[in-house]
Design a protein around this motif. Structure first.
Motif, PDB file in Angstrom:
ATOM      1  N   ALA A 199       0.810  -1.218   0.000  1.00 28.76           N
ATOM      2  CA  ALA A 199       0.000   0.000   0.000  1.00 28.76           C
ATOM      3  C   ALA A 199       0.844   1.269   0.000  1.00 28.76           C
ATOM      4  O   ALA A 199       0.590   2.203  -0.765  1.00 28.76           O
ATOM      5  CB  ALA A 199      -0.949  -0.009   1.194  1.00 28.76           C
ATOM      6  N   ARG A 200       1.840   1.320   0.860  1.00 28.36           N
ATOM      7  CA  ARG A 200       2.656   2.534   0.958  1.00 28.36           C
ATOM      8  C   ARG A 200       3.400   2.800  -0.356  1.00 28.36           C
ATOM      9  O   ARG A 200       3.423   3.929  -0.850  1.00 28.36           O
ATOM     10  CB  ARG A 200       3.645   2.395   2.111  1.00 28.36           C
ATOM     11  CG  ARG A 200       4.633   3.547   2.241  1.00 28.36           C
ATOM     12  CD  ARG A 200       3.974   4.794   2.776  1.00 28.36           C
ATOM     13  NE  ARG A 200       4.922   5.917   2.800  1.00 28.36           N
ATOM     14  CZ  ARG A 200       4.773   6.991   3.559  1.00 28.36           C
ATOM     15  NH1 ARG A 200       3.731   7.098   4.363  1.00 28.36           N
ATOM     16  NH2 ARG A 200       5.651   7.974   3.512  1.00 28.36           N
ATOM     17  N   LEU A 201       3.993   1.758  -0.916  1.00 28.03           N
ATOM     18  CA  LEU A 201       4.713   1.916  -2.177  1.00 28.03           C
ATOM     19  C   LEU A 201       3.778   2.380  -3.286  1.00 28.03           C
ATOM     20  O   LEU A 201       4.103   3.300  -4.051  1.00 28.03           O
ATOM     21  CB  LEU A 201       5.366   0.590  -2.577  1.00 28.03           C
ATOM     22  CG  LEU A 201       6.002   0.548  -3.969  1.00 28.03           C
ATOM     23  CD1 LEU A 201       7.116   1.575  -4.098  1.00 28.03           C
ATOM     24  CD2 LEU A 201       6.510  -0.861  -4.264  1.00 28.03           C
ATOM     25  N   GLU A 202       2.614   1.770  -3.378  1.00 28.40           N
ATOM     26  CA  GLU A 202       1.666   2.153  -4.426  1.00 28.40           C
ATOM     27  C   GLU A 202       1.191   3.588  -4.243  1.00 28.40           C
ATOM     28  O   GLU A 202       1.058   4.341  -5.219  1.00 28.40           O
ATOM     29  CB  GLU A 202       0.486   1.182  -4.431  1.00 28.40           C
ATOM     30  CG  GLU A 202       0.881  -0.223  -4.872  1.00 28.40           C
ATOM     31  CD  GLU A 202      -0.285  -1.178  -4.902  1.00 28.40           C
ATOM     32  OE1 GLU A 202      -1.397  -0.794  -4.461  1.00 28.40           O
ATOM     33  OE2 GLU A 202      -0.102  -2.318  -5.375  1.00 28.40           O
ATOM     34  N   ALA A 203       0.938   3.974  -3.003  1.00 22.17           N
ATOM     35  CA  ALA A 203       0.529   5.364  -2.734  1.00 22.17           C
ATOM     36  C   ALA A 203       1.626   6.334  -3.158  1.00 22.17           C
ATOM     37  O   ALA A 203       1.351   7.381  -3.754  1.00 22.17           O
ATOM     38  CB  ALA A 203       0.192   5.531  -1.260  1.00 22.17           C
ATOM     39  N   GLU A 204       2.872   5.986  -2.867  1.00 23.59           N
ATOM     40  CA  GLU A 204       3.984   6.856  -3.256  1.00 23.59           C
ATOM     41  C   GLU A 204       4.088   6.975  -4.780  1.00 23.59           C
ATOM     42  O   GLU A 204       4.305   8.078  -5.309  1.00 23.59           O
ATOM     43  CB  GLU A 204       5.291   6.304  -2.689  1.00 23.59           C
ATOM     44  CG  GLU A 204       5.412   6.455  -1.180  1.00 23.59           C
ATOM     45  CD  GLU A 204       6.683   5.835  -0.635  1.00 23.59           C
ATOM     46  OE1 GLU A 204       7.482   5.311  -1.442  1.00 23.59           O
ATOM     47  OE2 GLU A 204       6.891   5.862   0.598  1.00 23.59           O
ATOM     48  N   ILE A 205       3.949   5.872  -5.472  1.00 19.01           N
ATOM     49  CA  ILE A 205       4.031   5.890  -6.939  1.00 19.01           C
ATOM     50  C   ILE A 205       2.953   6.802  -7.517  1.00 19.01           C
ATOM     51  O   ILE A 205       3.210   7.625  -8.406  1.00 19.01           O
ATOM     52  CB  ILE A 205       3.905   4.466  -7.499  1.00 19.01           C
ATOM     53  CG1 ILE A 205       5.160   3.650  -7.150  1.00 19.01           C
ATOM     54  CG2 ILE A 205       3.692   4.493  -9.014  1.00 19.01           C
ATOM     55  CD1 ILE A 205       5.028   2.174  -7.446  1.00 19.01           C
TER      56      ILE A 205
END
Length: 295
Positions: A39-45
């Motif tokens: 989730a965090r990685l996808e939100a950052e992307i």
């Protein structure tokens, strides 16, 4: 600075309604909405794309506030991702072999394991030789364009049965200035001329129709006919391999991607057609992924 201000420290609020959320607050809320391991990685992307900045910018300036219009765009993307829509379709782009390819819901999303096929093909291709190469079922043009860039003296024919996919591939080729690729609409080797090819490459559909993964994750949103191929996932390979043998010159190579559990059966299909020096190769995850054979 365009898109956000230096002010910070406000309490996190609703992504759509609070006009003064910081980068840190937006990411925290979005990760909570997505609720997955990534989730965090996808939100950052997604936030980096909205801001038109690299992800490193988010770490450097976590307390900068994001203007309401960009917050709303980000919220819309997070909502779509929460419903399972692939990030590649949300952004309209996926990198393959260092090429930022345009992707659409009419094309399969290029995957890292297919780079194994490209790497194996390039090992067999002399640097300066004017080779004739075919990429069957090109989709976004990922394989064809990677090969065309690495072997600029070669002529590449990229085929697909989908006019919509071919349009995406043509546009990608134009964006990168690759003029040694020609695009042809048609099914497998039937789309090729009678001329002999030095290499035929393909990442065909190879998922079994009953595979439950077709109803999970990103695969739910990708074009099914670019993924599924009959009860064993081998229907398209059974068409492609005999046709490729007829279109290859003597000593030409066929290199195909397949499922992790299909290597032995694909090798047998090649043996039946008279291919030589047949070998199966693992992807970066150590799974059987690519089989090649010489005519």
């Amino acid at each position: 600075m365009h898109g956000y201000t230096e002010r910070g420290g406000h309490d996190p609020g609703n992504v759509l309604n609070n006009p003064v959320l910081t980068i840190a607050a937006l990411l925290a809320q979005a990760a909570g909405i997505l609720g997955t391991d990534a989730a965090r990685l996808e939100a950052e992307i997604l936030l980096a794309a909205c801001l038109d900045k690299p992800r490193s910018h988010l770490y450097a300036w976590p307390e900068r506030e994001v203007e309401a219009q960009l917050q709303e765009r980000f919220a819309a993307l997070i909502s779509r991702r929460a419903l399972g829509e692939p990030i590649a379709y949300l952004l309209g782009q996926r990198e393959f072999w260092s090429l930022p390819l345009t992707v659409t819901p009419q094309t399969l999303i290029p995957r890292p394991e297919t780079e194994t096929l490209v790497a194996l093909a390039l090992e067999k291709m002399p640097q300066e030789a004017p080779l004739r190469i075919a990429d069957l079922g090109t989709g976004t043009g990922a394989i064809a364009l990677a090969i065309a860039r690495e072997r600029p003296r070669s002529k590449v024919i990229a085929t697909d049965i989908s006019p919509a996919a071919l349009s995406v591939a043509k546009n990608n080729a134009a964006r990168f200035g690759l003029d040694n690729v020609r695009f042809v609409c048609g099914s497998w080797c039937r789309a090729l001329s009678v001329d002999a090819f030095d290499f035929i490459l393909s990442n065909p559909p190879y998922v079994a129709e009953s595979d439950p993964h077709l109803r999970e994750g990103d695969l739910r949103f990708e074009p099914r006919k670019a993924l599924a191929a009959g009860p064993e996932g081998l229907d398209e390979l059974r068409q492609l391999i005999p046709g490729a043998h007829d279109r290859l010159r003597t000593d030409g190579w066929l290199i195909v991607e397949h499922g992790y559990d299909q290597g032995e059966r694909v090798m047998q299909l090649m043996r039946t057609q008279g291919f030589l020096e047949i070998s199966d190769h693992a992807d970066t995850a150590g799974l059987s992924r690519v089989t090649m054979g010489r005519r």
